[in-house]
Design a protein around this motif. Structure first.
Motif, PDB file in Angstrom:
ATOM      1  N   ILE A 175       0.547  -0.973   0.054  1.00 48.94           N
ATOM      2  CA  ILE A 175      -0.058  -0.151  -0.426  1.00 48.94           C
ATOM      3  C   ILE A 175       0.475   1.222   0.456  1.00 48.94           C
ATOM      4  O   ILE A 175       0.757   2.147  -0.536  1.00 48.94           O
ATOM      5  CB  ILE A 175      -1.159  -0.159   1.332  1.00 48.94           C
ATOM      6  CG1 ILE A 175      -1.599  -1.295   1.704  1.00 48.94           C
ATOM      7  CG2 ILE A 175      -2.633   1.508   1.020  1.00 48.94           C
ATOM      8  CD1 ILE A 175      -2.667  -1.755   2.541  1.00 48.94           C
ATOM      9  N   ASP A 188      12.137   2.505   4.096  1.00 49.76           N
ATOM     10  CA  ASP A 188      11.789   1.530   4.207  1.00 49.76           C
ATOM     11  C   ASP A 188      13.353   0.015   4.384  1.00 49.76           C
ATOM     12  O   ASP A 188      13.984   0.732   4.309  1.00 49.76           O
ATOM     13  CB  ASP A 188      11.621   0.662   2.916  1.00 49.76           C
ATOM     14  CG  ASP A 188      10.564   0.011   2.686  1.00 49.76           C
ATOM     15  OD1 ASP A 188      10.854  -1.365   3.453  1.00 49.76           O
ATOM     16  OD2 ASP A 188       9.103   0.215   2.521  1.00 49.76           O
ATOM     17  N   SER A 215       2.333  -6.855   8.796  1.00 50.43           N
ATOM     18  CA  SER A 215       1.434  -6.533   8.472  1.00 50.43           C
ATOM     19  C   SER A 215       0.497  -8.004   8.275  1.00 50.43           C
ATOM     20  O   SER A 215      -0.440  -8.346   7.671  1.00 50.43           O
ATOM     21  CB  SER A 215       1.576  -6.338   7.198  1.00 50.43           C
ATOM     22  OG  SER A 215       1.845  -7.093   5.921  1.00 50.43           O
ATOM     23  N   TYR A 228      -1.532  -8.967  15.697  1.00 52.12           N
ATOM     24  CA  TYR A 228      -1.338  -8.098  14.301  1.00 52.12           C
ATOM     25  C   TYR A 228      -2.201  -6.814  15.057  1.00 52.12           C
ATOM     26  O   TYR A 228      -1.470  -5.393  15.279  1.00 52.12           O
ATOM     27  CB  TYR A 228      -1.450  -8.450  13.342  1.00 52.12           C
ATOM     28  CG  TYR A 228      -1.620  -6.998  12.724  1.00 52.12           C
ATOM     29  CD1 TYR A 228      -0.338  -6.661  11.765  1.00 52.12           C
ATOM     30  CD2 TYR A 228      -2.965  -7.330  11.675  1.00 52.12           C
ATOM     31  CE1 TYR A 228      -0.851  -5.554  11.242  1.00 52.12           C
ATOM     32  CE2 TYR A 228      -3.441  -6.155  10.684  1.00 52.12           C
ATOM     33  CZ  TYR A 228      -2.183  -5.313  10.339  1.00 52.12           C
ATOM     34  OH  TYR A 228      -2.544  -4.100   9.615  1.00 52.12           O
ATOM     35  N   LYS A 278      -1.289  -2.864  16.133  1.00 47.69           N
ATOM     36  CA  LYS A 278      -1.950  -1.507  15.396  1.00 47.69           C
ATOM     37  C   LYS A 278      -2.366  -0.904  16.574  1.00 47.69           C
ATOM     38  O   LYS A 278      -2.960   0.504  16.684  1.00 47.69           O
ATOM     39  CB  LYS A 278      -2.694  -2.474  14.110  1.00 47.69           C
ATOM     40  CG  LYS A 278      -1.669  -2.739  13.164  1.00 47.69           C
ATOM     41  CD  LYS A 278      -0.566  -1.447  12.785  1.00 47.69           C
ATOM     42  CE  LYS A 278      -0.861  -0.624  11.971  1.00 47.69           C
ATOM     43  NZ  LYS A 278      -0.245  -0.118  10.943  1.00 47.69           N
ATOM     44  N   ASN A 328      -7.339  -4.329   1.723  1.00 53.02           N
ATOM     45  CA  ASN A 328      -6.940  -3.692   0.745  1.00 53.02           C
ATOM     46  C   ASN A 328      -6.283  -4.880  -0.500  1.00 53.02           C
ATOM     47  O   ASN A 328      -5.855  -5.616  -0.125  1.00 53.02           O
ATOM     48  CB  ASN A 328      -5.970  -2.698   0.710  1.00 53.02           C
ATOM     49  CG  ASN A 328      -6.429  -1.265   0.930  1.00 53.02           C
ATOM     50  OD1 ASN A 328      -5.198  -0.756   0.124  1.00 53.02           O
ATOM     51  ND2 ASN A 328      -6.976  -0.952   2.149  1.00 53.02           N
TER      52      ASN A 328
HETATM   53  P1  NAD Z   1       3.159  -4.788   3.859  1.00 54.02           P
HETATM   54  O1  NAD Z   1       3.363  -6.143   4.735  1.00 54.02           O
HETATM   55  O2  NAD Z   1       3.193  -4.630   2.617  1.00 54.02           O
HETATM   56  O3  NAD Z   1       4.526  -4.060   3.493  1.00 54.02           O
HETATM   57  C1  NAD Z   1       4.651  -3.428   4.341  1.00 54.02           C
HETATM   58  C2  NAD Z   1       6.436  -2.490   4.275  1.00 54.02           C
HETATM   59  O4  NAD Z   1       7.587  -1.808   5.488  1.00 54.02           O
HETATM   60  C3  NAD Z   1       7.229  -3.106   3.733  1.00 54.02           C
HETATM   61  O5  NAD Z   1       7.784  -2.408   2.686  1.00 54.02           O
HETATM   62  C4  NAD Z   1       8.732  -3.438   4.781  1.00 54.02           C
HETATM   63  O6  NAD Z   1      10.115  -3.690   4.639  1.00 54.02           O
HETATM   64  C5  NAD Z   1       8.352  -2.181   6.003  1.00 54.02           C
HETATM   65  N1  NAD Z   1       8.893  -2.323   7.148  1.00 54.02           N
HETATM   66  C6  NAD Z   1       8.960  -3.385   7.639  1.00 54.02           C
HETATM   67  N2  NAD Z   1       9.255  -3.089   9.392  1.00 54.02           N
HETATM   68  C7  NAD Z   1       9.511  -2.032   8.462  1.00 54.02           C
HETATM   69  C8  NAD Z   1      11.394  -1.528   9.795  1.00 54.02           C
HETATM   70  N3  NAD Z   1      11.122  -1.725  10.665  1.00 54.02           N
HETATM   71  N4  NAD Z   1      11.584  -0.309   9.451  1.00 54.02           N
HETATM   72  C9  NAD Z   1      11.913  -0.122   7.563  1.00 54.02           C
HETATM   73  N5  NAD Z   1      10.396   0.154   7.042  1.00 54.02           N
HETATM   74  C10 NAD Z   1       9.991  -1.852   7.434  1.00 54.02           C
HETATM   75  O7  NAD Z   1       1.637  -3.704   4.102  1.00 54.02           O
HETATM   76  P2  NAD Z   1       0.548  -3.605   3.287  1.00 54.02           P
HETATM   77  O8  NAD Z   1       0.171  -4.243   3.419  1.00 54.02           O
HETATM   78  O9  NAD Z   1       1.652  -2.471   2.750  1.00 54.02           O
HETATM   79  O10 NAD Z   1       0.442  -2.083   5.372  1.00 54.02           O
HETATM   80  C11 NAD Z   1       0.795  -1.110   4.167  1.00 54.02           C
HETATM   81  C12 NAD Z   1       0.094  -0.472   5.885  1.00 54.02           C
HETATM   82  O11 NAD Z   1      -1.163  -0.379   5.916  1.00 54.02           O
HETATM   83  C13 NAD Z   1       0.043  -1.093   7.168  1.00 54.02           C
HETATM   84  O12 NAD Z   1       0.773  -0.520   8.258  1.00 54.02           O
HETATM   85  C14 NAD Z   1      -0.734  -2.126   7.566  1.00 54.02           C
HETATM   86  O13 NAD Z   1      -1.271  -2.255   9.027  1.00 54.02           O
HETATM   87  C15 NAD Z   1      -2.027  -0.862   7.098  1.00 54.02           C
HETATM   88  N6  NAD Z   1      -3.041  -1.175   6.155  1.00 54.02           N
HETATM   89  C16 NAD Z   1      -3.328  -2.630   5.597  1.00 54.02           C
HETATM   90  C17 NAD Z   1      -4.050  -2.379   4.818  1.00 54.02           C
HETATM   91  C18 NAD Z   1      -4.268  -4.022   3.963  1.00 54.02           C
HETATM   92  O14 NAD Z   1      -5.655  -4.639   3.334  1.00 54.02           O
HETATM   93  N7  NAD Z   1      -3.195  -4.427   3.724  1.00 54.02           N
HETATM   94  C19 NAD Z   1      -5.682  -2.439   5.153  1.00 54.02           C
HETATM   95  C20 NAD Z   1      -5.618  -1.607   6.396  1.00 54.02           C
HETATM   96  C21 NAD Z   1      -4.540  -0.926   6.731  1.00 54.02           C
END
Ligand code: NAD
Ligand code: DAU
Length: 354
Positions: free
Chosen positions: A18, A39, A88, A154, A158, A184
């Motif tokens: 995202i 990242d 996540s 998880y 959050k 998403n």
């Molecule tokens: P993802 O797992 O695809 O991506 C997470 C990213 O964070 C990765 O690029 C990873 O390398 C980076 N990361 C992890 N730990 C790190 C650290 N210690 N320092 C720096 N970077 C770090 O996650 P996503 O599905 O894209 O979700 C992104 C955000 O959106 C999260 O906060 C999640 O809680 C929130 N969210 C996700 C959804 C969903 O449906 N996937 C829905 C609502 C909210």
């Protein structure tokens, strides 16, 4: 519109699903904005997700959000932090909650401290899962006033991070907003997650796996609609407020899986029911009235099946992007199944905070 500039922003987790969608959205829609992506490139982060964007618009800094010295160098000179970085995946959190605690809670704490020290605007990207779940026949949906009732490691981390943001706003005056979004979907989603896992299983000749009875409901939104909502909240949202993000996309898992199977010309029953996720939330449903009325936001991807078609087409065309990650993710799922317990599932822990 408030007084904060958003010309020079940090996007944490901008190489994830995202976060990278948001970076591409900002580059496309807001030409005056420079994005610094912070990242750590864990198993879920892939620099390919932001490859090809203009170098004068996007800079990638590989590092950890828990690294105080790095934040101290990076944050000054930026106007805002848009915080996506997180561990996540629910299934992984059941295997190893510590990593989730450190990145999601401690990492958010360190970012808030940096935002406080340097008077930087902070937007926190969170999830509808902090509100727990609803029964299938419950006529209500989550609102900003719903009580916090997280179910999984998880979602509990959050929820904790949301609480930190609220406290740092009230106590220290950090100019913060929070958004809690529903599930998403779209291109670049990691293959451990439901929709890409099923699409790529079909593409590799494997049978999709449905947890429990398959009647759990998720409220689907296209990642581009999440990005446009976050931009509106970042630039026009009221400081100190929480906004729910959702696109009225409630569907049962079995309905989504059957839609994927049909589109990929497979029999509607060509899947396996497998044992359930411990603590599996039954239903999520988001009421985004506040966001729609206050900021005039509307989703552009109103047709879920159209979005699903383009997502399937993207995975068909990008096997080079997902094949290695698929093998690793399926090896983790297989190990868990052979052990008879999901608790043996763990992601590679290269994302652990030092
Ligand atoms: P993802 O797992 O695809 O991506 C997470 C990213 O964070 C990765 O690029 C990873 O390398 C980076 N990361 C992890 N730990 C790190 C650290 N210690 N320092 C720096 N970077 C770090 O996650 P996503 O599905 O894209 O979700 C992104 C955000 O959106 C999260 O906060 C999640 O809680 C929130 N969210 C996700 C959804 C969903 O449906 N996937 C829905 C609502 C909210
Ligand atoms: O609601 C927002 C949340 O949505 C985000 O905060 C999380 O980061 C994101 O991962 C997502 O959480 P879910 O647990 O809902 O997503 P997941 O893709 O893991 O699973 C979606 C549903 O599909 C869930 O009911 C479990 C089920 N499932 C999942 C997989 C991977 C299956 O039935 N089979 C599977 O193989």
């Amino acid at each position: 519109m408030h007084d904060f500039s958003t010309h020079n922003i940090i996007v944490t987790g901008g190489c994830g699903f995202i976060g990278s969608n948001f970076v591409r959205y900002v580059v496309r829609e807001h030409p005056g904005v420079h994005v610094t992506v912070l990242d750590k490139l864990t198993y879920a982060g892939n620099p390919e997700n932001i490859a090809g964007l203009p170098e004068d618009r996007v800079e990638l800094v590989v590092g950890d959000i828990c690294d105080v010295a790095l934040l101290e160098r990076l944050v000054p000179g930026h106007d805002a932090i848009v915080h996506y970085a997180a561990e996540s995946h629910n299934d992984n959190s059941i295997a190893d909650a510590e990593l989730f605690f450190r990145t999601n809670v401690e990492g958010t704490f360190q970012l808030l401290e940096a935002a406080r020290r340097h008077a930087v605007r902070f937007h926190h990207v969170s999830t509808d899962e902090v509100y727990g779940d609803l029964a299938l026949d419950d006529p209500t949906r989550f609102t900003e006033e719903a009580p916090y009732r997280p179910s999984s490691p998880y979602s509990s981390t959050k929820a904790a991070s949301d609480m930190l943001v609220r406290a740092w706003h009230r106590t220290y005056g950090v100019a913060a907003t929070i958004s809690n979004c529903s599930n998403n979907y779209g291109p670049y989603q990691h293959v451990e997650k439901f929709i890409p896992r099923q699409i790529t299983s079909i593409l590799t000749g494997a049978r999709p796996k449905l947890y429990g009875d398959g009647r759990n409901v998720r409220d689907w939104i296209h990642a581009e609609d999440h990005s446009s909502a976050v931009w509106e909240i970042l630039t026009r949202g009221r400081i100190g407020e929480t906004y729910l993000i959702g696109a009225d996309g409630e569907r049962s898992n079995i309905d989504v899986l059957r839609a994927i199977l049909e589109r990929m010309e497979r029999d509607a029953d060509d899947f396996d029911l497998v044992h359930d996720r411990p603590g599996h939330d039954r239903r999520y449903a988001v009421d985004a009235t506040k966001l729609r009325h206050e900021l005039g936001w509307e989703p552009a991807h109103a047709d879920f099946f159209e979005g699903l078609d383009t997502t399937i087409a993207w995975y068909r065309a990008h096997e080079d992007w997902w094949l290695l990650a698929k093998e690793a993710a399926e090896a983790r799922y297989t190990a868990a199944e052979l052990g008879g317990s999901r608790n043996q599932m763990r992601a590679p822990d290269e994302g652990r905070c030092e």
